[in-house]
Design a protein around this motif. Structure first.
Motif, short mmCIF file in Angstrom:
data_model
loop_
_atom_site.label_atom_id
_atom_site.label_comp_id
_atom_site.label_asym_id
_atom_site.label_seq_id
_atom_site.Cartn_x
_atom_site.Cartn_y
_atom_site.Cartn_z
N PHE A 254 0.83 -1.20 0.00
CA PHE A 254 0.00 0.00 0.00
C PHE A 254 0.86 1.26 0.00
O PHE A 254 0.60 2.21 -0.74
CB PHE A 254 -0.95 0.02 1.21
CG PHE A 254 -2.20 -0.77 1.01
CD1 PHE A 254 -3.16 -0.36 0.08
CD2 PHE A 254 -2.45 -1.91 1.75
CE1 PHE A 254 -4.32 -1.08 -0.11
CE2 PHE A 254 -3.61 -2.63 1.58
CZ PHE A 254 -4.55 -2.22 0.65
N GLN A 255 1.90 1.26 0.82
CA GLN A 255 2.79 2.43 0.92
C GLN A 255 3.47 2.71 -0.43
O GLN A 255 3.54 3.86 -0.88
CB GLN A 255 3.83 2.20 2.02
CG GLN A 255 4.48 3.46 2.52
CD GLN A 255 5.33 3.18 3.74
OE1 GLN A 255 6.18 2.27 3.70
NE2 GLN A 255 5.14 3.95 4.79
N PHE B 144 4.37 0.67 7.68
CA PHE B 144 3.49 1.63 8.34
C PHE B 144 4.23 2.93 8.58
O PHE B 144 5.28 2.95 9.22
CB PHE B 144 2.99 1.07 9.68
CG PHE B 144 2.00 -0.04 9.55
CD1 PHE B 144 0.70 0.23 9.14
CD2 PHE B 144 2.35 -1.35 9.83
CE1 PHE B 144 -0.23 -0.80 9.01
CE2 PHE B 144 1.44 -2.38 9.71
CZ PHE B 144 0.14 -2.11 9.30
N SER B 145 3.67 4.03 8.09
CA SER B 145 4.28 5.34 8.36
C SER B 145 3.92 5.81 9.77
O SER B 145 4.66 6.58 10.36
CB SER B 145 3.84 6.36 7.31
OG SER B 145 2.43 6.43 7.23
N THR B 146 2.81 5.34 10.30
CA THR B 146 2.43 5.60 11.69
C THR B 146 2.24 4.27 12.39
O THR B 146 1.55 3.39 11.88
CB THR B 146 1.10 6.42 11.75
OG1 THR B 146 1.29 7.66 11.10
CG2 THR B 146 0.66 6.63 13.18
N PRO C 188 -5.13 8.07 -0.58
CA PRO C 188 -5.90 6.97 0.00
C PRO C 188 -5.17 6.46 1.23
O PRO C 188 -4.01 6.80 1.47
CB PRO C 188 -5.93 5.92 -1.12
CG PRO C 188 -4.75 6.23 -1.97
CD PRO C 188 -4.50 7.71 -1.85
N PHE C 189 -5.85 5.65 2.03
CA PHE C 189 -5.21 5.18 3.26
C PHE C 189 -5.46 3.70 3.50
O PHE C 189 -6.43 3.12 3.01
CB PHE C 189 -5.69 6.00 4.46
CG PHE C 189 -7.14 5.78 4.81
CD1 PHE C 189 -7.52 4.80 5.71
CD2 PHE C 189 -8.12 6.57 4.24
CE1 PHE C 189 -8.86 4.61 6.03
CE2 PHE C 189 -9.46 6.39 4.55
CZ PHE C 189 -9.83 5.40 5.45
N PHE C 190 -4.55 3.13 4.28
CA PHE C 190 -4.68 1.78 4.81
C PHE C 190 -4.49 1.92 6.31
O PHE C 190 -3.43 2.35 6.76
CB PHE C 190 -3.62 0.85 4.21
CG PHE C 190 -3.60 -0.53 4.85
CD1 PHE C 190 -4.59 -1.46 4.53
CD2 PHE C 190 -2.62 -0.88 5.76
CE1 PHE C 190 -4.58 -2.72 5.12
CE2 PHE C 190 -2.60 -2.14 6.34
CZ PHE C 190 -3.58 -3.06 6.02
N LEU C 191 -5.52 1.57 7.07
CA LEU C 191 -5.49 1.70 8.52
C LEU C 191 -5.70 0.34 9.16
O LEU C 191 -6.73 -0.30 8.93
CB LEU C 191 -6.56 2.69 8.98
CG LEU C 191 -6.74 2.88 10.48
CD1 LEU C 191 -5.46 3.41 11.13
CD2 LEU C 191 -7.92 3.83 10.75
#
Length: 180
Positions: free
Chosen positions: A34-35, A60-62, A95-98
């Motif tokens: 995703f990143q 994961f950036s966070t 867009p995001f992946f959480l």
């Protein structure tokens, strides 16, 4: 998906972990994909078991353990609030992946009010109170055999945790639909 023998993240207990008990960096994880594709990626967790030091943070950036209650009381509320805050404060042009790691319903089965009180069986007079300590001491350490009403009470506390978590998940979905 890979088996633990293939990805090598075998043990989470720090006292029992081996030096190579970690997800191999050569493996490309879903968050990394995703990143690479331009997504904002975040993991918010209510557990230290999924440990960044074991390679689970790849992509994961966070990465944040949400402080507060763990598997009881207001645990799910704290994680849902943190997730909605993250969604509100992230860059809206990507867009995001959480990834969210809730601990409800895990023992302790101590859902916040009104769920906990509603789970108390009116005629129950046993020792089951929803805590892991009570279950561990009575049934696992002492070998006490639970009677039917003990199991009914424990099941009711568990179901209260499920209802509480479901309520919080509903808040998350509503927040996603309304604001994101």
């Amino acid at each position: 998906g890979l088996s633990p023998q293939a990805h090598r993240a075998l043990r989470y207990n720090k006292e029992k972990a081996l030096p190579d008990d970690r997800l191999q960096e050569s493996l490309v994880t879903l968050p990394e994909k995703f990143q690479i594709s331009g997504y904002d990626t975040a993991a918010l967790l209510k557990t230290v078991v999924v440990d960044k030091n074991h390679g689970f943070g790849q992509g994961f950036s966070t990465w944040r353990i949400v402080e507060g209650d763990m598997a009881d009381k207001a645990s799910a509320t704290q994680l849902t609030t943190a997730a909605l805050d993250w969604l509100d404060n992230r860059s809206q042009d990507k867009p995001f992946f959480l990834y969210l790691h809730y601990m409800d319903p895990h023992s302790n089965y101590l859902a916040p009010e009104p769920w906990y009180s509603q789970a108390r069986l009116l005629d129950y007079r046993g020792r089951v109170n929803g805590t892991y300590t009570q279950v561990d001491q009575d049934y696992q350490q002492k070998g006490v055999v639970p009677v039917k009403t003990d199991l009914q009470q424990l099941r009711s506390f568990y179901q209260a945790e499920v209802k509480y978590w479901d309520n919080e998940f509903g808040k998350l979905i509503a927040g996603l639909i309304l604001n994101h």
